[in-house]
Each structure stands twice: as C-alpha cells, then as structure tokens.
Scaffold this motif. Structure first.
Motif, PDB file in Angstrom:
ATOM      1  N   ASP A 136       1.823  16.201  -9.896  1.00 33.38           N
ATOM      2  CA  ASP A 136       3.262  16.095 -10.167  1.00 33.38           C
ATOM      3  C   ASP A 136       3.498  14.965 -11.159  1.00 33.38           C
ATOM      4  O   ASP A 136       3.841  13.828 -10.797  1.00 33.38           O
ATOM      5  CB  ASP A 136       4.015  15.836  -8.856  1.00 33.38           C
ATOM      6  N   ILE A 137       3.315  15.267 -12.440  1.00 36.11           N
ATOM      7  CA  ILE A 137       3.427  14.246 -13.481  1.00 36.11           C
ATOM      8  C   ILE A 137       4.860  13.721 -13.620  1.00 36.11           C
ATOM      9  O   ILE A 137       5.061  12.505 -13.747  1.00 36.11           O
ATOM     10  CB  ILE A 137       2.889  14.792 -14.815  1.00 36.11           C
ATOM     11  N   PRO A 138       5.905  14.555 -13.601  1.00 32.72           N
ATOM     12  CA  PRO A 138       7.273  14.010 -13.752  1.00 32.72           C
ATOM     13  C   PRO A 138       7.632  12.991 -12.675  1.00 32.72           C
ATOM     14  O   PRO A 138       8.145  11.907 -12.987  1.00 32.72           O
ATOM     15  CB  PRO A 138       8.153  15.269 -13.661  1.00 32.72           C
ATOM     16  N   GLN A 139       7.377  13.297 -11.418  1.00 32.88           N
ATOM     17  CA  GLN A 139       7.691  12.350 -10.346  1.00 32.88           C
ATOM     18  C   GLN A 139       6.830  11.090 -10.445  1.00 32.88           C
ATOM     19  O   GLN A 139       7.277   9.993 -10.102  1.00 32.88           O
ATOM     20  CB  GLN A 139       7.479  13.017  -8.983  1.00 32.88           C
ATOM     21  N   LEU A 140       5.601  11.252 -10.924  1.00 29.62           N
ATOM     22  CA  LEU A 140       4.724  10.096 -11.078  1.00 29.62           C
ATOM     23  C   LEU A 140       5.256   9.142 -12.137  1.00 29.62           C
ATOM     24  O   LEU A 140       5.253   7.913 -11.958  1.00 29.62           O
ATOM     25  CB  LEU A 140       3.320  10.573 -11.451  1.00 29.62           C
ATOM     26  N   LEU A 141       5.762   9.677 -13.236  1.00 33.56           N
ATOM     27  CA  LEU A 141       6.349   8.833 -14.287  1.00 33.56           C
ATOM     28  C   LEU A 141       7.638   8.167 -13.805  1.00 33.56           C
ATOM     29  O   LEU A 141       7.925   7.025 -14.161  1.00 33.56           O
ATOM     30  CB  LEU A 141       6.608   9.668 -15.542  1.00 33.56           C
ATOM     31  N   LEU A 142       8.409   8.892 -12.996  1.00 33.43           N
ATOM     32  CA  LEU A 142       9.629   8.288 -12.437  1.00 33.43           C
ATOM     33  C   LEU A 142       9.279   7.156 -11.482  1.00 33.43           C
ATOM     34  O   LEU A 142       9.971   6.122 -11.450  1.00 33.43           O
ATOM     35  CB  LEU A 142      10.458   9.362 -11.719  1.00 33.43           C
ATOM     36  N   LEU A 143       8.225   7.323 -10.700  1.00 36.08           N
ATOM     37  CA  LEU A 143       7.800   6.253  -9.799  1.00 36.08           C
ATOM     38  C   LEU A 143       7.352   5.023 -10.583  1.00 36.08           C
ATOM     39  O   LEU A 143       7.687   3.887 -10.216  1.00 36.08           O
ATOM     40  CB  LEU A 143       6.653   6.755  -8.919  1.00 36.08           C
ATOM     41  N   PHE A 144       6.629   5.227 -11.657  1.00 34.61           N
ATOM     42  CA  PHE A 144       6.202   4.103 -12.492  1.00 34.61           C
ATOM     43  C   PHE A 144       7.397   3.410 -13.129  1.00 34.61           C
ATOM     44  O   PHE A 144       7.432   2.175 -13.232  1.00 34.61           O
ATOM     45  CB  PHE A 144       5.225   4.595 -13.559  1.00 34.61           C
ATOM     46  N   ASN A 145       8.386   4.184 -13.546  1.00 39.35           N
ATOM     47  CA  ASN A 145       9.599   3.586 -14.111  1.00 39.35           C
ATOM     48  C   ASN A 145      10.335   2.743 -13.068  1.00 39.35           C
ATOM     49  O   ASN A 145      10.872   1.664 -13.373  1.00 39.35           O
ATOM     50  CB  ASN A 145      10.511   4.688 -14.643  1.00 39.35           C
ATOM     51  N   GLU A 146      10.366   3.215 -11.829  1.00 35.73           N
ATOM     52  CA  GLU A 146      11.006   2.456 -10.752  1.00 35.73           C
ATOM     53  C   GLU A 146      10.250   1.155 -10.478  1.00 35.73           C
ATOM     54  O   GLU A 146      10.863   0.107 -10.229  1.00 35.73           O
ATOM     55  CB  GLU A 146      11.052   3.321  -9.489  1.00 35.73           C
ATOM     56  N   ILE A 147       8.932   1.211 -10.550  1.00 38.45           N
ATOM     57  CA  ILE A 147       8.121   0.001 -10.340  1.00 38.45           C
ATOM     58  C   ILE A 147       8.411  -1.029 -11.430  1.00 38.45           C
ATOM     59  O   ILE A 147       8.568  -2.231 -11.156  1.00 38.45           O
ATOM     60  CB  ILE A 147       6.630   0.375 -10.316  1.00 38.45           C
TER      61      ILE A 147
ATOM     62  N   TYR B  37       0.820  -1.216   0.000  1.00 39.75           N
ATOM     63  CA  TYR B  37       0.000   0.000   0.000  1.00 39.75           C
ATOM     64  C   TYR B  37       0.848   1.258   0.000  1.00 39.75           C
ATOM     65  O   TYR B  37       0.393   2.317  -0.425  1.00 39.75           O
ATOM     66  CB  TYR B  37      -0.944  -0.006   1.198  1.00 39.75           C
ATOM     67  N   ASP B  38       2.107   1.190   0.469  1.00 42.55           N
ATOM     68  CA  ASP B  38       2.970   2.377   0.467  1.00 42.55           C
ATOM     69  C   ASP B  38       3.159   2.913  -0.954  1.00 42.55           C
ATOM     70  O   ASP B  38       3.171   4.127  -1.187  1.00 42.55           O
ATOM     71  CB  ASP B  38       4.329   2.036   1.082  1.00 42.55           C
ATOM     72  N   THR B  39       3.327   2.004  -1.899  1.00 45.72           N
ATOM     73  CA  THR B  39       3.527   2.419  -3.295  1.00 45.72           C
ATOM     74  C   THR B  39       2.305   3.158  -3.819  1.00 45.72           C
ATOM     75  O   THR B  39       2.422   4.219  -4.451  1.00 45.72           O
ATOM     76  CB  THR B  39       3.816   1.186  -4.165  1.00 45.72           C
ATOM     77  N   TYR B  40       1.127   2.630  -3.552  1.00 48.95           N
ATOM     78  CA  TYR B  40      -0.092   3.246  -4.064  1.00 48.95           C
ATOM     79  C   TYR B  40      -0.411   4.558  -3.334  1.00 48.95           C
ATOM     80  O   TYR B  40      -0.948   5.492  -3.941  1.00 48.95           O
ATOM     81  CB  TYR B  40      -1.262   2.269  -3.940  1.00 48.95           C
ATOM     82  N   ILE B  41      -0.088   4.630  -2.062  1.00 48.14           N
ATOM     83  CA  ILE B  41      -0.306   5.881  -1.328  1.00 48.14           C
ATOM     84  C   ILE B  41       0.612   6.976  -1.868  1.00 48.14           C
ATOM     85  O   ILE B  41       0.198   8.124  -2.064  1.00 48.14           O
ATOM     86  CB  ILE B  41      -0.079   5.653   0.187  1.00 48.14           C
ATOM     87  N   THR B  42       1.873   6.608  -2.142  1.00 46.29           N
ATOM     88  CA  THR B  42       2.801   7.580  -2.728  1.00 46.29           C
ATOM     89  C   THR B  42       2.329   8.035  -4.105  1.00 46.29           C
ATOM     90  O   THR B  42       2.361   9.233  -4.431  1.00 46.29           O
ATOM     91  CB  THR B  42       4.205   6.968  -2.829  1.00 46.29           C
ATOM     92  N   ALA B  43       1.880   7.076  -4.937  1.00 45.96           N
ATOM     93  CA  ALA B  43       1.396   7.422  -6.279  1.00 45.96           C
ATOM     94  C   ALA B  43       0.176   8.333  -6.199  1.00 45.96           C
ATOM     95  O   ALA B  43       0.049   9.298  -6.967  1.00 45.96           O
ATOM     96  CB  ALA B  43       1.069   6.149  -7.055  1.00 45.96           C
ATOM     97  N   THR B  44      -0.726   8.060  -5.254  1.00 41.35           N
ATOM     98  CA  THR B  44      -1.924   8.892  -5.121  1.00 41.35           C
ATOM     99  C   THR B  44      -1.578  10.297  -4.662  1.00 41.35           C
ATOM    100  O   THR B  44      -2.180  11.284  -5.117  1.00 41.35           O
ATOM    101  CB  THR B  44      -2.914   8.234  -4.150  1.00 41.35           C
ATOM    102  N   ASP B  45      -0.601  10.416  -3.765  1.00 39.78           N
ATOM    103  CA  ASP B  45      -0.161  11.749  -3.334  1.00 39.78           C
ATOM    104  C   ASP B  45       0.378  12.560  -4.506  1.00 39.78           C
ATOM    105  O   ASP B  45       0.090  13.748  -4.644  1.00 39.78           O
ATOM    106  CB  ASP B  45       0.912  11.618  -2.249  1.00 39.78           C
ATOM    107  N   LEU B  46       1.167  11.908  -5.366  1.00 40.62           N
ATOM    108  CA  LEU B  46       1.710  12.607  -6.539  1.00 40.62           C
ATOM    109  C   LEU B  46       0.602  12.996  -7.511  1.00 40.62           C
ATOM    110  O   LEU B  46       0.651  14.052  -8.140  1.00 40.62           O
ATOM    111  CB  LEU B  46       2.739  11.722  -7.236  1.00 40.62           C
ATOM    112  N   ILE B  47      -0.412  12.141  -7.624  1.00 41.08           N
ATOM    113  CA  ILE B  47      -1.539  12.448  -8.517  1.00 41.08           C
ATOM    114  C   ILE B  47      -2.307  13.654  -7.996  1.00 41.08           C
ATOM    115  O   ILE B  47      -2.688  14.557  -8.760  1.00 41.08           O
ATOM    116  CB  ILE B  47      -2.456  11.216  -8.650  1.00 41.08           C
ATOM    117  N   LEU B  48      -2.532  13.700  -6.679  1.00 42.82           N
ATOM    118  CA  LEU B  48      -3.276  14.825  -6.102  1.00 42.82           C
ATOM    119  C   LEU B  48      -2.482  16.126  -6.190  1.00 42.82           C
ATOM    120  O   LEU B  48      -3.069  17.211  -6.242  1.00 42.82           O
ATOM    121  CB  LEU B  48      -3.619  14.518  -4.646  1.00 42.82           C
ATOM    122  N   LYS B  49      -1.139  16.020  -6.222  1.00 44.03           N
ATOM    123  CA  LYS B  49      -0.300  17.215  -6.354  1.00 44.03           C
ATOM    124  C   LYS B  49      -0.066  17.608  -7.809  1.00 44.03           C
ATOM    125  O   LYS B  49       0.641  18.577  -8.080  1.00 44.03           O
ATOM    126  CB  LYS B  49       1.047  16.975  -5.678  1.00 44.03           C
TER     127      LYS B  49
END
Length: 620
Positions: free
Chosen positions: A249-260, A235-247
C-alpha cells in the motif's frame, strides 16, 4: 515549598550493592579491600553516567571503615576531589603533591579522586608521574575518565585499570521501576523501557529523562506520554509502516511518512529506525534469538506476530535498501524524495511474488536433476533409418547417433513442415520389407508399400543440433562445444537454403550496383558511395569484378560486402554470384581524397598552381 532534589542525586548509590550494572567491578573492589590487595593508583574508565565517580566515593568511604565507626560516617575530610578539566596546570598538580605528604587525622587513608584526568596537560602528567608511582602509604589515587586513549602510556602503566560498561536496558528499566515505586508513580513497563533505551546505557541520563517525563505526566507514567514528551518514534509506528509495506500500500505508506515529518521527526532517524525494526523482526524469526530483542514481553508478542508474516528474504532485502538509503541520506539534495523512493521500493519487494515464482527459466530447474522425458516414436522409412544410423554427430567426448538430435515433436501426416526444410529429399530407393496381410490367409503372402504411400507416412525430420542439445556455459570446454554446435547449425541452414539461379545481364547488374550506391548516399555514407562509383563493375561468369586504386578503399568496400551481396542476390534473383575486388594502384583515380591528390588534380588543370606554391613556399 520543599526544595526538589533530582533523582540522580537523591538516589545516588551509597554502597556497592546499590550500584547498577557493574557487579564485576564492585565485587573486585570489595574483595580487594577485604584481602588488603588494593592498589594505590586506580583508573576508572567508561562512558558517562555509568558510576565511575560514585564507585570512587564509595571506595574512599569503605577503605576507612574498620567496623567500629558509624556506617553513616562519610570521612569527607579524608576525600579530596580534583576536577582536572579546570585544574590541569603544573601548579595544580604541585599543590596536590604537597597535600599528599600530610597524613590523615582520622582513618587510615587519604583518597584523591581526579575526575576527567585526560584533561591534564603534558607537563602536568609528567609532574604527577613520580608521586603516582611511589605515593605515601596513606595516599590512594583514583583517576576517572571517559577517554582512556588520551592518557599517556606512562600513567596507564602505573594504574590498575577498571573498565566500566554501559548499563543494559534491562538493568536501567528495573532501577527506574524501583525509583518509581519509591516515589509512588504508576509506570507502564513499556514507558520505562523507552526511557532506558533513550538513555543509551547512561544511568544518570535515564534518571534525568525520568524526572522530565514525570513532571509532564504526573503520577501516571504511560508509554504514550513518554513518546509524546521525548518526541521519539515508538515501535507502533514501525509496525504500522511494515504492515503497509507487506500489503504493497504505497499511498498510505507515503501519507504515514508525511505525518511523521509533520510531527518534527527527521527522515534520517525514521529510515535508520526502520532498518533496526527489520533487524528485530529477523531476530524474532527464530525462538533461539528472540532473547536478543531488548523490549518488554507485550512488545515481544507483537514483534513475533509480525515476524511470522514477513519472510526472511524480504527482511534481508529491506535491511539492504534501508541501509543504502541511510548511507546516501546526507549526500542527497532531495532527502525526502530519497526516503520516499526507498519506501516505494520496499513496498514493491513482495509485489507480484507469486508471478515471479512461476516465471519461465532459460534452463528449467529440473534440467540436471529431473527425469528425462522420453521422445515420442516417429514413423520413419527404412531409407531414413539407414541414413540416420550411418550419419552420426560427435557430441562431447563420445559420439551419439543422429537419432538423438531429432526434436521431441510428434507430427501427423497433415502437419505443415518448416519453410526452409526441403521436401521429399529423402526417398526410399529400395523396396520396403514385406508386411504380413491379415486378410490373406496364405502363409508368406506380403505386400510391397509403394513409394507414394511411404511418402505420405514419412515425417520430415529436422536434424539441426541446436534443438536437442543443451550446453552449459560454465567451462571453456562447454564454450568450445557451443561454438561447434553453432557452426553445425549454420551448415545445416546453408544446406536447406533455397537455391536461386536466375539469369541477368551485365547492365542489370550495374543498375543494381548503382541503386545500392544511391541508397548508401541517402543514408549519409558518402565515402562508401564514392568508392562504389570509382570503378564500373564488370560481370565475368558469376563473378562481379571491381578494380580499386588502393587497399584502403578495398577494405571499406569489404566491410559492407555482406549487405551488398545480399542486396544484389535478391535483386538479380541469383545466389551464385560472388564479389571479386582487386587493387590496381596505377588505375586512373576518378576521385581525390587526400590533400596531395587534390593538389595534383588542380595542377593537371592549371600548371600555374605549382608556381604559386613555390613562390610563396606553401605547404600542402
């Protein structure tokens, strides 16, 4: 080195009380044994690893105990297990039937457990029917299967069916915690919860995962060790992704997906888990439904905190976008791009949300419910008041005076009037009422306002109906009303149109006609240009008369009549001219369009063409 026994065998339940998550079935079987209501043919069905075979063994042992025997006695010689996956022929069933005839040496019953019974062949089922329906008094058959629908109806009708359910995450987590305590393993609550979720309702799978994770982490079982070993997205991954979505912050969101993706996870698994995460957040919005969230207490607090930051419309839109991406994932050629586009759309849902709230509406929200705004007082001359009262516009089922059509515009004498509005058309023809002069003390003294002073105080009134009337497009009546208002608008505009009555000669008209024809030819309208050259227009009064040889040419010219006459009126500075097109099929044709007309033209120039056609029998 001591032999290791897996937890699924070591902690297999020995009594009905030890069975996890099947209390309804175990209570039913205990009551049936106690009251001697046990059927001779039982069918245990349900998913894998939920305790079907375990309950069959416990039942086989329990029915032979009369209270005097040793509780640890298992009566193994009275229990016969048959694997129908490998013994599915008619001969195997015949051997079983032969054994059924022999009574037990110790105890009351001989129990035959047939596992994976759905694997029996059709002939084996038919051979088993008679014995299953009327077995000996000492024989009890327990059939176990994971696919009840593959068993023929004649077998199902002869059995008492028990449907085993999946083990809930809560029950599986509690049993794993009991085993961890027995083994001396310190396990975090979230770690056991992840193992129970991964098992998907199967207790045997949960115990197998538990053994693997303990072998990896030792006596200290942490959530991080479990997620790393099982390679799952917690759930930590999805909570982090949701925080970036609410902010947003598309660049950090794409970097998180690349890390996944770099950790070996599938994009399809990630986007499906994100949709489930949005669902869990939506569940947490209401305290009444928060119990539907199958997570630990610490995790519930994190979910509840994020649920307050995300609005319900955003979560619903997020579930919609994630599910759409989930459906299109397998058919997409560029799956990573599909998920990235979905993430960018999610991050854009709340972007500029405040600006969207302030956007202008075609019909304001308070149009139907708000308090009407009073129109400012206008200064009108007596003649204008008389005209407005006498001329009324019919609106809907009732008539409203034209004063209702006056726009809510307050104009001062110095303001500019619209361009097409006629100036000074309404003038007072009767003297204005006497006005009392404060400076004159004589009673009844009055002054008459001159027409020029009245004109300075007058306000040009636009009585076009489209400004003040609002029409809804929700019914046929409103559509008809809208058309009526548009017709009134056109009539009003026609009345205020500037009238031009310039003088021109026939030669100037023909020159303008030729100019328009050349413009059409340059635009590629060759046919229209040739039609205009068919006849030279003549000027008869205010009518421009053209004679064409057929109806088709007339229709083609009338299609551009609006543009043609607009061009001629502007060119000749005269708005009274009209176009008159007549058809004279006997008129001389200057141009040939059809194949027959072209042949006739050639025949006029050279009569030998007809002889050539007749000689070779040619078709036109």
């Amino acid at each position: 080195m001591e032999h290791f026994v897996v937890s699924a065998r070591k902690y297999r339940p020995q009594t009905f009380k030890d069975v996890v998550g099947q209390q309804a079935i175990t209570n039913t079987l205990l009551n049936a044994i106690e009251h001697n209501h046990l059927a001779q043919a039982l069918l245990f069905t349900g998913p894998r690893g939920v305790g079907k075979t375990t309950c069959a063994r416990i039942l086989a042992k329990k029915i032979n105990q009369d209270g005097e025997q040793d509780p640890n006695e298992d009566f193994a010689f009275n229990i016969f297990e048959l694997d129908a996956a490998s013994n599915n022929s008619v001969d195997d069933i015949r051997n079983l039937i032969d054994q059924v005839r022999i009574p037990p040496q110790v105890g009351k019953y001989k129990v035959y457990i047939i596992d994976e019974v759905h694997m029996l062949s059709q002939a084996a089922f038919n051979a088993f029917l008679k014995t299953l329906e009327e077995p000996p008094k000492h024989a009890i058959f327990i059939l176990a299967t994971t696919e009840k629908h593959k068993i023929i109806p004649t077998i199902l009708s002869r059995c008492q069916i028990f449907d085993f359910k999946r083990i809930t995450v809560k029950d599986a987590k509690e049993y794993l915690g009991f085993i961890a305590g027995q083994e001396g393993v310190e396990a975090e609550d979230d770690a056991l919860h992840i193992i129970a979720q991964k098992a998907d309702g199967a207790m045997r799978d949960a115990l197998s995962i538990y053994d693997r994770v303990v072998s990896f982490s030792g006596k200290n079982l942490t959530r991080q060790a479990v997620t790393e070993n099982l390679n799952v997205l917690d759930y930590d991954t999805y909570i982090t992704a949701t925080d970036l979505i609410l902010k947003n912050d598309i660049p950090q969101l794409l970097l998180l997906f690349n890390e996944i993706l770099s950790h070996g996870f599938d994009g399809h698994h990630f986007i499906a888990g994100l949709a489930s995460h949005f669902r869990d957040l939506l569940v947490c919005k209401d305290p009444k439904t928060i119990n539907l969230l199958e997570v630990g207490d610490n995790t519930k607090a994190l979910y509840y905190k994020q649920a307050q930051e995300a609005s319900a419309p955003f979560l619903l839109k997020g579930i919609e976008l994630a599910n759409e991406c989930d459906l299109q994932y397998k058919s997409s050629r560029n799956q990573r791009l599909l998920v990235e586009l979905c993430l960018m759309q999610l991050a854009s849902v709340t972007f500029g949300e405040e600006k969207k709230k302030d956007r202008a509406y075609i019909i304001p929200p308070n149009h139907f419910t708000g308090t009407p705004i009073p129109a400012p007082a206008l200064k009108l001359s007596p003649k204008e008041k008389e005209v407005i009262v006498n001329n009324e516009y019919a609106t809907g089922d009732s008539a409203a005076p034209a004063a209702a059509q006056i726009p809510n515009l307050s104009k001062e004498p110095g303001d500019c009037a619209p361009e097409n509005q006629p100036q000074g058309e309404i003038k007072p023809e009767v003297p204005t009422p006497p006005v009392h002069d404060p400076g004159n003390n004589s009673p009844g003294a009055a002054t008459n306002v001159s027409s020029e002073a009245a004109e300075q105080e007058e306000i040009q009134v636009d009585v076009m109906p489209e400004v003040s009337q609002k029409v809804s497009g929700l019914s046929l009546k409103s559509i008809r009303k809208k058309k009526e208002l548009e017709a009134q608008k056109r009539e009003a505009r026609a009345e205020v149109e500037v009238v031009k009555n310039g003088k021109f000669s026939e030669e100037e008209m023909q020159a303008a006609w030729q100019e328009f024809s050349e413009e059409q030819n340059e635009k590629g309208e060759k046919i229209l240009a040739s039609i205009m050259q068919t006849d030279t227009p003549a000027l008869i009064g205010k009518n421009i008369c053209v004679e064409l040889p057929n109806e088709t040419m007339k229709l083609e010219l009338e299609k551009v009549q609006y543009h043609l006459m607009g061009f001629l009126k502007e060119k000749l500075q005269n708005t009274h001219i009209q176009l008159k097109v007549t058809v004279n099929e006997k008129a001389e044709k200057k141009f040939a369009f059809t194949a027959i007309e072209k042949f006739e033209k050639l025949k006029e120039k050279n009569p030998m063409i007809e002889k050539l056609r007749a000689t070779f029998d040619l078709d036109i």
